[in-house]
Scaffold this motif. Structure first.
Motif, mmCIF file in Angstrom:
data_model
loop_
_atom_site.group_PDB
_atom_site.id
_atom_site.type_symbol
_atom_site.label_atom_id
_atom_site.label_comp_id
_atom_site.label_asym_id
_atom_site.label_seq_id
_atom_site.Cartn_x
_atom_site.Cartn_y
_atom_site.Cartn_z
ATOM 1 N N UNK A 227 -7.430 148.732 7.473
ATOM 2 C CA UNK A 227 -8.394 147.933 8.237
ATOM 3 C C UNK A 227 -7.661 146.897 9.100
ATOM 4 N N UNK A 228 -6.632 146.282 8.513
ATOM 5 C CA UNK A 228 -5.883 145.251 9.249
ATOM 6 C C UNK A 228 -5.231 145.830 10.501
ATOM 7 N N UNK A 229 -4.584 147.009 10.366
ATOM 8 C CA UNK A 229 -3.912 147.584 11.545
ATOM 9 C C UNK A 229 -4.936 148.031 12.586
ATOM 10 N N UNK A 230 -6.099 148.555 12.133
ATOM 11 C CA UNK A 230 -7.132 149.007 13.077
ATOM 12 C C UNK A 230 -7.705 147.824 13.855
ATOM 13 N N UNK A 231 -8.021 146.729 13.146
ATOM 14 C CA UNK A 231 -8.609 145.557 13.810
ATOM 15 C C UNK A 231 -7.565 144.831 14.674
ATOM 16 N N UNK A 232 -6.296 144.935 14.305
ATOM 17 C CA UNK A 232 -5.232 144.379 15.154
ATOM 18 C C UNK A 232 -5.249 145.096 16.507
ATOM 19 N N UNK A 233 -5.480 146.418 16.460
ATOM 20 C CA UNK A 233 -5.586 147.199 17.706
ATOM 21 C C UNK A 233 -6.795 146.790 18.525
ATOM 22 N N UNK A 234 -7.893 146.475 17.830
ATOM 23 C CA UNK A 234 -9.123 146.063 18.526
ATOM 24 C C UNK A 234 -8.909 144.734 19.248
ATOM 25 N N UNK A 235 -8.118 143.840 18.623
ATOM 26 C CA UNK A 235 -7.810 142.550 19.251
ATOM 27 C C UNK A 235 -7.005 142.756 20.541
ATOM 28 N N UNK A 236 -6.102 143.759 20.545
ATOM 29 C CA UNK A 236 -5.325 144.034 21.761
ATOM 30 C C UNK A 236 -6.233 144.518 22.889
ATOM 31 N N UNK A 237 -7.305 145.219 22.506
ATOM 32 C CA UNK A 237 -8.235 145.767 23.503
ATOM 33 C C UNK A 237 -9.205 144.703 24.006
ATOM 34 N N UNK A 238 -9.694 143.852 23.084
ATOM 35 C CA UNK A 238 -10.676 142.808 23.440
ATOM 36 C C UNK A 238 -10.103 141.449 23.041
ATOM 37 N N UNK A 239 -9.579 140.678 24.000
ATOM 38 C CA UNK A 239 -8.858 139.434 23.656
ATOM 39 C C UNK A 239 -9.687 138.412 22.882
ATOM 40 N N UNK A 240 -11.033 138.460 22.989
ATOM 41 C CA UNK A 240 -11.798 137.411 22.273
ATOM 42 C C UNK A 240 -12.358 137.915 20.940
ATOM 43 N N UNK A 241 -11.903 139.100 20.484
ATOM 44 C CA UNK A 241 -12.388 139.623 19.198
ATOM 45 C C UNK A 241 -12.020 138.684 18.052
ATOM 46 N N UNK A 242 -10.740 138.262 18.009
ATOM 47 C CA UNK A 242 -10.286 137.413 16.900
ATOM 48 C C UNK A 242 -11.034 136.098 16.837
ATOM 49 N N UNK A 243 -11.211 135.456 18.006
ATOM 50 C CA UNK A 243 -11.902 134.152 18.025
ATOM 51 C C UNK A 243 -13.365 134.302 17.609
ATOM 52 N N UNK A 244 -13.987 135.432 17.977
ATOM 53 C CA UNK A 244 -15.381 135.670 17.561
ATOM 54 C C UNK A 244 -15.456 135.804 16.041
ATOM 55 N N UNK A 245 -14.493 136.545 15.459
ATOM 56 C CA UNK A 245 -14.444 136.677 13.989
ATOM 57 C C UNK A 245 -14.266 135.310 13.337
ATOM 58 N N UNK A 246 -13.407 134.485 13.934
ATOM 59 C CA UNK A 246 -13.148 133.166 13.336
ATOM 60 C C UNK A 246 -14.410 132.299 13.363
ATOM 61 N N UNK A 247 -15.140 132.352 14.473
ATOM 62 C CA UNK A 247 -16.397 131.589 14.555
ATOM 63 C C UNK A 247 -17.407 132.095 13.530
ATOM 64 N N UNK A 248 -17.525 133.431 13.430
ATOM 65 C CA UNK A 248 -18.503 134.022 12.504
ATOM 66 C C UNK A 248 -18.183 133.606 11.071
ATOM 67 N N UNK A 249 -16.886 133.658 10.716
ATOM 68 C CA UNK A 249 -16.503 133.322 9.339
ATOM 69 C C UNK A 249 -16.604 131.824 9.085
ATOM 70 N N UNK A 250 -16.391 131.026 10.150
ATOM 71 C CA UNK A 250 -16.549 129.572 9.964
ATOM 72 C C UNK A 250 -18.010 129.262 9.662
ATOM 73 N N UNK A 251 -18.925 129.986 10.339
ATOM 74 C CA UNK A 251 -20.362 129.767 10.088
ATOM 75 C C UNK A 251 -20.726 130.232 8.677
ATOM 76 N N UNK A 252 -20.236 131.405 8.275
ATOM 77 C CA UNK A 252 -20.548 131.925 6.928
ATOM 78 C C UNK A 252 -20.022 130.960 5.857
ATOM 79 N N UNK A 253 -18.811 130.428 6.090
ATOM 80 C CA UNK A 253 -18.250 129.481 5.125
ATOM 81 C C UNK A 253 -19.062 128.204 5.064
#
Length: 1145
Positions: free
Chosen positions: A834-860
């Motif tokens: 999963x980590x290597x697949x999502x790392x590839x997704x981040x290369x394709x969509x530069x704001x993927x990681x920041x969106x995940x961080x916001x989502x997890x900050x809200x869940x936390x």
């Protein structure tokens, strides 16, 4: 025979009859007869079997039925889509009961209008005949104009628009009534200098004065047709309980043919500069500037009846016309394109279908589904800003040509008369948005993996969720100075002083030019039709919500800080300098070229994301005189909650990159190690920081040794007792797979020992070759490198299989799945993949990681991070990028976060699996298989089911959590958060605090355990960080790349305390905490735990005994439990607050 008839009756259809929709043979509604039982339950639906004769039951299908079957098979992915569209049409059509109410009200209003009293003739500017209770719905600027006026009953009263055509739809039912102004009130020269529009407004005021006294009228208000201030209308509602169900819109129109259409040619002038400015000019009529918008406004009043006749004639030839228009209206409504000034309204939708029928692009026999599809296909492929279209078959010789229309208007769609451009008010940006939406819809329409109906017609697309960045012009009065700066006097005359609509097209073209390749699309909000009381003056032009603009970014180009222009000696250089003003400067580049260039500020990614903001504010200030204080930019407001760094703010991209680079270096060094008994076959990252989705990525640490005690024997640093809790050091998980070999034992205990030996050997080699500090453990090896701690797990691919194997009493080998094997597979196989697949997704969509961080900050922050784990959350966000329909993939973290909340709150978790098509490995057949397997075994599957290419049937990531109750709460809180956040972002009048959606509602919890902030190591990451900061044993400066003592790793007293609480009291309560600096642990008692249980000596832990008669029962001893909370958390717990008395039942 009797037996056969009985069968026929048994198999007869069961048809529901509803009192409002049942029809008799003539198509008229009839009431179903009600029995006594039914009268008591009005709403109950009654089923009557339809009696069919044997011949009817077994007759062959008719040609029409065969056609329907064939069409369903060939046109729809499945018959479900056809049924869904039919159900939607039933929802939006008007019921017979509603039509009767409308007809009755129209009749009453018509009779009232025919009794309007006459008044004496006065000058147009003399309002003495009008009572003080009614105002004229017009901005009288300039105040004086020529002409005489008197009131008289209308020459005729007709229904026009969608209601008589049969295309009127719910929920906003508007019925149009045209009232013809008697010819003697008007003069052929009234088209000049606003004379006719003023007489029209006076006539409406006279009608309002007559109607407000009637008891049949509920409310009487003014509005403007499509926001055009020259076309006021009267809005009437019925009195009684159905007041709000529909609105009657009264238009005042001149008699048909009263003005000659050639007077409204787009190149003619009908507003004289001398009259408008009040200053003497030497302009002749021929040299006056043309007034195309003013001309089309008056011409629009002449033609509604002719348009109705035309549309009626076309629609009568196509049976599905009204349904096709209804579907197109729903599609436009969901995209906010159909209402307001310059929108693509229902009238234009009807005209578009008529054009397609006339030009044989669609046939009369097509269904509503096909009409919608072909309309969208036409819109997606036809650019009306370049090649206009016309409904005029043989226009007269005075009608303007298409090129003349194009020179005056941005979008061209000519009506059947050949004289009126029906898209006169539409901007090119709105049409480009319409085109974009149509092409996006066409892309996912044919995709069998997408729920086309839901994406197409049921998902609302508000600007804040659709656009990546949004900004607003707040003080609209400033646009007056823009008109002066841009020298738009003649355009201002043409728009009758409406400076908002005058300046808008020029501002849009300026922004389009400046943003250029950085954006896919620039959109703007459509000014809503103003509404006001008949007792009030017409609102000023600035009295409307702020103008909102949306940017759809190209993520790769939008963040560029350099705007490279033409070479210094190029003729285009002057144009570039004129656009950018003082920001443009000559620069020499590495390739030797000397060109004009503009450099914007921005070091970190979160600063670069706001380069479009710098461009927008600079251009508006320079060219349109709009100060930066009037521009409210809401592109990255939510990102504040994951920002770190004081000098250069960052949202984690740079920190994540450092972690990944350090990991890549470690990986290379592990591959290069020599002296291991077995070779390494794979090194894989298995930590969110290695896929850019860790909320607060680890940062390189330089330790302050004076803060710690040092153990001589192990080079370890131990925290001192009197000091605050030291900095939390995140171990970054790395899985190191060793090759298979016959040397590996077949016993799980022996394998563990071998792994421990590998950990020791790896550590020794890393220290010897690279001087890395290490600490081996039986389960892992910690390596201190570049200020990070990497936790290496050695893995052997057959170990899960060995854990599943056991030998029974008979000596037979038994293979049984168990939790230990599943957990090992999850950590060594699934997580790294999963980590290597999502790392590839981040290369394709530069704001993927920041969106995940916001989502997890809200869940936390909302205390859900134990139920929706990091991996689950990342997969949910990945689905927004991989299957974004009906949107495009998010281009900013904020847009992604809003869609994440929308997905959580609106997805049907009960009846659908969420399929995340990682690496695009799933086919349409796989989707069908996943859905079928899901439906077949729904009850045994997790409540939130997420399928991926490697996990189609089990939903490994959500197997443990969330529970049904927790998912319900997540859905509810997400829905509320989305509503509050979108209001915050779009409503400038509210107190701006986006963190409000990160603060959890604590009133639902029974006990709150407050923690000592000094002992919370991640305190600085809290949503509202405290002003007091504690030293955590780190120093400023860069970390050493190797060597140094190893601190305590993964030490977080809060999570350790939580684990203890769950172990001790998990059967009595649920415990929740924000893992990112939360200082409160919230507790909810489990109701079942408080049911008295029979006394057993084995079940007296934390319980007290109650004796009633012969029975001895035990119940939880809450006071003792609360005391235990304090005792277990000594030094960490500040206080325990019991908020409810729930346990005393």
């Amino acid at each position: 025979m009797k037996k056969k008839r009985a069968v026929a009756e048994d198999t007869a259809e069961m048809i529901p009859t509803d009192s409002s929709d049942e029809e008799d043979g003539n198509g008229a509604p009839v009431k179903a007869k009600k029995g006594k039982r039914e009268e008591s339950a009005e709403e109950e639906l009654v089923y009557h079997p339809v009696k069919l004769s044997r011949s009817d039951l077994y007759r062959p299908p008719t040609a029409e039925e065969l056609n329907q079957l064939k069409e369903t098979e060939s046109l729809f992915h499945c018959s479900l889509l056809k049924m869904q569209m039919e159900e939607l049409l039933k929802e939006v059509r008007l019921s017979e009961r509603r039509k009767q109410q409308i007809d009755s009200f129209v009749q009453k209003v018509t009779m009232l209008l025919q009794t309007v009293p006459e008044s004496a003739e006065v000058e147009v500017s003399d309002l003495s005949w009008l009572s003080d209770a009614v105002k004229v719905p017009f901005l009288l600027v300039p105040s004086i104009t020529k002409g005489k006026f008197h009131m008289a009953p209308p020459a005729s009263i007709d229904l026009i628009g969608s209601y008589p055509l049969g295309t009127c739809t719910k929920p906003h039912i508007v019925v149009d009534l045209a009232v013809t102004i008697p010819a003697e009130i008007l003069h052929p020269k009234d088209i000049l200098n606003q004379r006719y529009p003023r007489k029209r407004a006076l006539y409406l005021a006279g009608l309002a004065q007559h109607l407000i006294s009637s008891s049949d009228i509920g409310t009487t208000r003014y509005s403007c047709l499509h926001g055009n201030r020259l076309r006021p209308v009267l809005l009437l509602t019925a009195s009684g309980k159905d007041t709000a169900s529909f609105t009657l819109r009264v238009h005042a129109c001149p008699p048909p043919g009263f003005f000659k259409p050639n007077r409204f040619h787009p190149q003619r002038n009908n507003i004289r500069t001398e009259w408008y400015t009040g200053m003497q000019t030497s302009l002749t009529e021929r040299s006056e500037p043309p007034t195309p918008h003013y001309n089309s406004t008056i011409l629009g009043d002449l033609l509604p009846r002719a348009h109705l006749q035309f549309l009626s004639a076309v629609s009568s030839q196509c049976s599905a016309f009204s349904d096709g228009v209804a579907l197109l209206k729903v599609w436009l409504r969901q995209r906010e394109l159909d209402q307001g000034t310059g929108g693509f309204n229902g009238f234009l939708a009807s005209m578009l279908l008529s054009y397609l029928l006339m030009t044989h692009r669609i046939s009369n026999t097509m269904t509503a589904y096909q009409l919608l599809r072909n309309s969208l296909n036409f819109l997606a492929s036809t650019d009306l800003t370049v090649n206009g279209i016309s409904l005029a078959k043989d226009p007269d010789s005075t009608a303007p040509s298409l090129s003349e229309f194009h020179s005056a208007f941005q979008v061209v769609f000519i009506d059947p008369s050949g004289h009126l451009n029906m898209c006169a008010d539409m901007t090119a940006c709105t049409y480009k948005q319409l085109q974009h939406e149509a092409s996006v819809s066409m892309q996912f329409w044919d995709d069998p993996t997408v729920d086309g109906f839901h994406s197409l017609l049921m998902t609302p697309k508000p600007m804040i969720r659709t656009s990546d960045h949004v900004f607003q012009l707040c003080e609209l009065a400033k646009l007056q100075s823009s008109c002066k700066k841009l020298n738009l006097l003649s355009e201002l005359m043409d728009h009758s002083g409406n400076y908002v609509h005058t300046a808008l097209p020029f501002i849009l073209s300026l922004l389009q030019q400046g943003l250029g390749q950085r954006i896919h699309l620039l959109t703007h909000s459509l000014s809503p039709d103003p509404e006001w009381s008949v007792e009030s003056d017409a609102p000023k032009h600035k009295a409307q919500p702020p103008l909102s603009f949306g940017l759809l970014l190209r993520p790769d180009l939008a963040v560029s800080v350099l705007e490279r222009g033409p070479p210094a000696d190029s003729p285009k250089a002057a144009e570039f300098r004129q656009l950018w003003g003082p920001r443009s400067e000559l620069r020499r580049f590495q390739d030797g070229a000397i060109t004009e260039a503009v450099l914007w500020e921005g070091e970190s990614m979160c600063q670069k994301q706001l380069v479009p903001k710098q461009i927008v504010t600079h251009l508006l200030q320079l060219h349109a005189d709009i100060p930066e204080s009037c521009v409210r930019y809401v592109g990255a407001m939510v990102d504040d909650v994951i920002k770190t760094g004081s000098e250069v703010p960052s949202t984690g991209e740079e920190e994540s990159l450092k972690v990944v680079q350090s990991y890549d270096d470690l990986s290379r060094k592990l591959w290069g190690l020599e002296g291991l008994p077995l070779s390494i076959t794979a090194v894989q990252g298995a930590h969110p920081a290695l896929r850019y989705t860790q909320v607060f990525p680890p940062v390189p640490l330089k330790l302050d040794y004076s803060f710690f005690d040092r153990k001589k024997d192990s080079k370890a640093l131990v925290p001192k007792e009197e000091k605050p809790c030291p900095v939390y050091i995140t171990p970054i998980t790395v899985i190191c797979h060793m090759e298979g070999s016959g040397k590996w034992p077949h016993n799980s205990t022996a394998i563990r020992h071998i792994r421990a030996a590998f950990h020791i050997r790896l550590g020794e080699l890393l220290q010897k070759n690279h001087n890395y500090t290490y600490r081996p453990c039986p389960k892992h090896l910690d390596v201190f490198k570049d200020g990070f701690v990497f936790r290496i797990h050695v893995a052997y691919h057959r170990e899960p299989q060995v854990l599943r194997e056991s030998v029974n009493a008979e000596g037979l080998l038994v293979v049984r799945d168990n939790e230990e094997a599943q957990a090992l597979e999850m950590s060594t196989i699934h997580k790294p993949l999963l980590t290597s697949t999502l790392h590839g997704l981040q290369q394709q969509y530069p704001c993927f990681g920041a969106t995940c961080r916001l989502a997890k900050r809200w869940l936390g922050a909302q205390l859900f991070s134990d139920d929706l784990t990091e991996d689950t959350s990342d997969l949910l966000v990945a689905s927004l990028f991989l299957q974004p329909s009906p949107f495009t993939p998010p281009g900013s973290p904020q847009a992604g976060f809003l869609r994440f909340l929308h997905l959580l709150s609106s997805f049907d978790w009960r009846n659908n699996p969420l399929v995340v098509n990682l690496n695009n490995q799933l086919t349409a057949a796989d989707y069908t298989e996943i859905k079928n397997d899901f439906m077949a075994s729904r009850e045994s599957l997790p409540v939130m089911f997420i399928a991926t290419p490697k996990d189609k049937k089990l939903s490994l990531w959500t197997k443990r959590a969330p529970s049904v109750q927790m998912l319900q709460r997540v859905v509810m809180v997400a829905s509320e958060s989305l509503k509050v956040l979108e209001q915050q972002l779009m409503d400038s009048s509210q107190v701006q605090d986006v963190r409000v959606v990160m603060r959890p509602p604590l009133d639902a919890y029974d006990v709150l355990i407050h923690l000592n902030p000094k002992q919370v190591p991640l305190l600085s990451q809290a949503v509202d960080p405290p002003t007091v900061t504690y030293s955590r044993g780190i120093m400023p400066g860069s970390a050493h790349s190797s060597g140094g003592a190893l601190p305590v790793v993964d030490y977080n007293p809060v999570s350790l305390y939580l684990a203890e609480l769950r172990e001790a009291f998990g059967d009595l309560a649920l415990f929740f905490c924000d893992p990112y600096g939360g200082t409160v642990i919230a507790v909810v008692w489990k109701p079942k735990a408080f049911i008295p249980a029979p006394f057993k000596t084995s079940h007296v832990s934390a319980r007290s005994v109650q004796v009633t008669g012969d029975e001895a029962n035990t119940v939880p001893n809450v006071e003792a439990i609360l005391e235990d909370f304090q005792v277990i958390g000594k030094g960490l717990v500040k206080s325990v607050e019991a908020r409810t008395e729930k346990w005393s039942f």
